[in-house]
Write an enzyme that holds these catalytic residues in place. Structure first.
Site, PDB file in Angstrom:
ATOM      1  N   GLU A 163     -56.555   6.776  23.580  1.00 14.05           N
ATOM      2  CA  GLU A 163     -56.022   5.695  24.620  1.00 14.05           C
ATOM      3  C   GLU A 163     -55.728   4.688  23.426  1.00 14.05           C
ATOM      4  OE1 GLU A 163     -55.653   2.354  25.525  1.00 14.05           O
ATOM      5  OE2 GLU A 163     -57.892   2.557  26.291  1.00 14.05           O
ATOM      6  N   CYS A 201     -56.889  -2.955  26.001  1.00 16.45           N
ATOM      7  CA  CYS A 201     -56.016  -2.375  26.229  1.00 16.45           C
ATOM      8  C   CYS A 201     -55.280  -2.526  28.255  1.00 16.45           C
ATOM      9  CB  CYS A 201     -56.675  -1.181  25.829  1.00 16.45           C
ATOM     10  SG  CYS A 201     -57.752  -0.338  27.160  1.00 16.45           S
TER      11      CYS A 201
END
Lengths: 481, 481
Positions: free
Chosen positions: A223, A260
């Site tokens: 990720e 993120c």
């Protein structure tokens, strides 16, 4: 670096642990959650010290971590996640009889997990990747993040306390310290079966390439963040300009922008651009700069900003102030959609509290933007009901570009639940068909296996006649409990 | 080679087709099955001529193809395959309210499918890969196999007849002819979102590497065959020596050995080796050589055999007879387990009716074999009840090495159903967490997406309040219909 003995022990632990019941695995996870909670007074100050994050946030993150552990404990105790699928024998079928075929998910083996610097607890040592791998039935070889070594060691001790308390093999979890060389050696080890990573694009992509070049390629669930665009529509802005500016700035600057799902890109209609910019500026004024995770992250932030400052397409609404290098100072730049569309560089994530406001002039431009957009963890649409009705085609396009599509609120704050999808098309992840947050994350560490005509007494309980575990199963194409 | 217009059209077709209901997609597939059936009289002779396979087999394969299409039609009409997962909003939750989050699988976009030479129908133009991609909601760009060009063209015409009849966009399916260059260009095209392939290891691995080197890496679902070992235990052999020899030879020589589940490796206890070898030899005598799919396959078969003939570890029970190059002639070699363990070359698949009989002496050797074994599509265990009870550890090891574990019968004959798993650890596939046969194959071409606070009227029916499709959904962690 020779990790053979670590992997041999992990493999041995695996052959034992994978056959434990979901109940036993769940109890181990619950024990771990309790032990982590009991060590809260030691863990929190360590993590605060090593991450520069405020105590309130770290306390919350530990709660998130144990909450996540309990979610996976419940999931494996309930047991239906293994997708039991049964096609019973049809001995009288013509022209050929059908064998008895029973399929389920089975854990894949030792998993290498890399911790994330921005979540020293929830995405690190006993974070989502480690826990979903353990829940599935896989041992974990954990590469500690060098930014929070003491926190990591403390949490690893808690994991071993839980292992000991449950009488499980110690090699179920191994804490490895080191840098890039150690990380690469772990990924290259022939007995590693998968890799989980949360961090930068450069880091994730390097591991992905390495894993694909192995003699036996293995999956890398990386990720790697994204810019999480917000699409604003005029009526919605008109209705709540100040509220949306406040929500945006609050999401942008949360944790000094070190998420993120941080919204680094916001598309604003020309008619509202000036007013919205003013509202945002007003909000930004009140945001004090704050220390980032570590000097390297702050340095990278200011380097990226400096690079962008050389681009004449950008007009700076608020410039960053790098005078205290460890502190992250917010920055905002504006760009015309036509300029933004001309260069992919304007989609590159700047990790920190920086956003680019892109001013669009027309529906055609919006659709071009949607087509041009890279893969994202999230996309947010701020539109009122009427506006949405006219944007069905755009929404259709945006669905192709993200893992989570929001219609209210902000992208930061990733809920840990059954329905969460945290993972989108590349480059936001290397595996868009998976999630790293939420119940479905467990499936990254399992693969299907079918047993054909296996004697009843040898079958895993999940597949036995009479359904002794009482799980949901697909029998002859029908769901049954 | 420029495939831009093909992919642009496919992408446009995708944005329309993906939003059709499961019922509409299912009806399209049913129409296709009917049309293929109505063209049986033309399709069968073409496929017989181009594959050298007997008419009975091709007739059966067409039935398998339409049966498979109907399975996917039922699956998408029923609709639960999309894994709808709903965590409803909790506005009053403390400390933070929970947003409404709804997750489902969504199709990924244009898929490149490569046909297999050994199944001109069931694994080719309208075969499992194409159909599971179309069922999921993805358009297919199909690279025809050069071994059966006319069959492929004819089936492509049927697909277009079905598309026309259902009023769907023609670009839902594109038939591309050509060789390696064209195949590579398709995989490299930026708008391709996944690749499905059935064939040789060299071919599948090359596509896998190519896809990973793209700017946006995409998944390659390559099923690359394996040697599908059978493990024989002494009591079981004693009880039914001739029957098992017959079953083995029949599976080995079915379709001139041209199956990815062909049993090319059989482990036999020393005590029974001579007797079993004799029984197999007796069966092999009656097997006439028969034409292989095309001269290139026959050449590769004899080249592999010739290479193995240079290895002194092997004792040849039956040598191949390459005098009619297109005909595949059976071959059998024997090797001691200790020799077999000494070189990975003895695990390499020889595509055709060749098997290696490995003679083992002890339990320790068996466990070493299990650890040494490469990933397989299938592993078969022939043991009686008592023997199985003593082999739990071995079975535990074997589970790590295959996608399907059989306890009766032979690995050839892959059932198309809900529970089938056709895909095992590398090198048998590049994606062990997927299957290329059976209902679960559809998931290769979908990825999860979560909608957060999406207005009810915009939500896909699968996720709407009140469950208008009546599918199975996980709501707040509980299965409900």
């Amino acid at each position: 670096m020779n990790f053979d003995s670590i992997f041999n022990a992990a493999q041995e632990a695996f052959l034992f642990y994978k056959n434990l019941s979901g109940k036993e695995k769940g109890e181990f996870l619950e024990t771990l959650a309790e032990i982590l909670e009991s060590h809260r007074p030691e863990i929190v100050p360590l993590a605060v010290k090593e991450s520069n994050l405020p105590e309130g946030r770290i306390n919350g993150e530990l709660g998130r971590t144990t909450g996540q552990i309990k979610l996976f404990a419940n999931l494996v105790k309930e047991g239906s996640w293994i997708e039991a699928t049964i096609d019973p024998a049809m001995p009288d079928r013509t022209p050929l009889p059908r064998a008895d075929i029973r399929r389920m998910l089975t854990p894949i083996g030792p998993v290498v997990v890399f911790g994330a610097s921005n979540f020293p607890l929830a995405f690190s040592t006993a974070g989502g990747d480690t826990i979903s791998a353990l829940a599935s039935g896989c041992p974990v070889i954990y590469k500690a993040h060098p930014a929070h070594p003491e926190t990591s060691k403390k949490v690893a001790e808690c994991i071993h306390e839980a292992i000991l308390k449950c009488g499980l093999p110690s090699a179920l979890f191994t804490h490895v310290e080191g840098g890039i060389t150690e990380g690469q050696a772990l990924v290259k080890h022939p007995q590693a079966k998968a890799v989980a990573f949360t961090g930068s694009h450069a880091g994730g992509k390097a591991l992905f390439d390495l894993a694909n070049q192995r003699e036996e390629p293995i999956p890398v669930y990386a990720e790697m963040g994204s810019v999480n665009p917000i699409f604003c529509f005029p009526k919605k802005l008109e209705q709540n300009l100040d509220g949306l500016a406040k929500a945006f700035v609050s999401s942008l600057t949360l944790g000094v922008g070190q998420f993120c799902t941080n919204p680094g890109l916001i598309f604003v209609p020309e008619s509202q651009a000036k007013a919205f910019e003013n509202a945002i500026s007003a909000e930004l004024k009140d945001i004090a700069s704050a220390p980032m995770l570590h000097p390297g992250i702050a340095q990278a932030y200011y380097d990226s900003i400096q690079f962008l400052e050389s681009r004449e397409e950008l007009r700076w609404v608020k410039v960053a102030d790098p005078k205290h290098l460890i502190n992250g100072s917010t920055a905002l730049a504006e760009i015309k959609a036509s300029d933004w569309l001309s260069d992919h560089i304007f989609q590159k994530e700047v990790f920190g509290a920086f956003a680019m406001m892109v001013v669009y002039q027309s529906q055609e431009e919006l659709e071009e933007i949607a087509k041009h957009l890279h893969g994202q963890l999230t996309i947010t649409v701020w539109a009122d009901e009427e506006e949405l009705k006219n944007q069905l085609f755009l929404i259709n396009l945006l669905e192709e570009k993200c893992g989570r599509l929001l219609f209210k609120g902000v992208p930061t704050g990733v809920e840990v639940g059954y329905a969460m999808q945290h993972g989108g098309p590349y480059p936001s992840t290397t595996a868009p068909n998976s999630t790293s947050v939420g119940a479905h994350a467990i499936k990254r560490f399992a693969r299907p296996i079918a047993f054909q005509d296996m004697p009843q007494e040898l079958l895993p309980d999940a597949l036995k006649e009479g359904n002794p575990l009482g799980i949901w199963r697909l029998v002859n194409g029908e769901y049954r409990q």
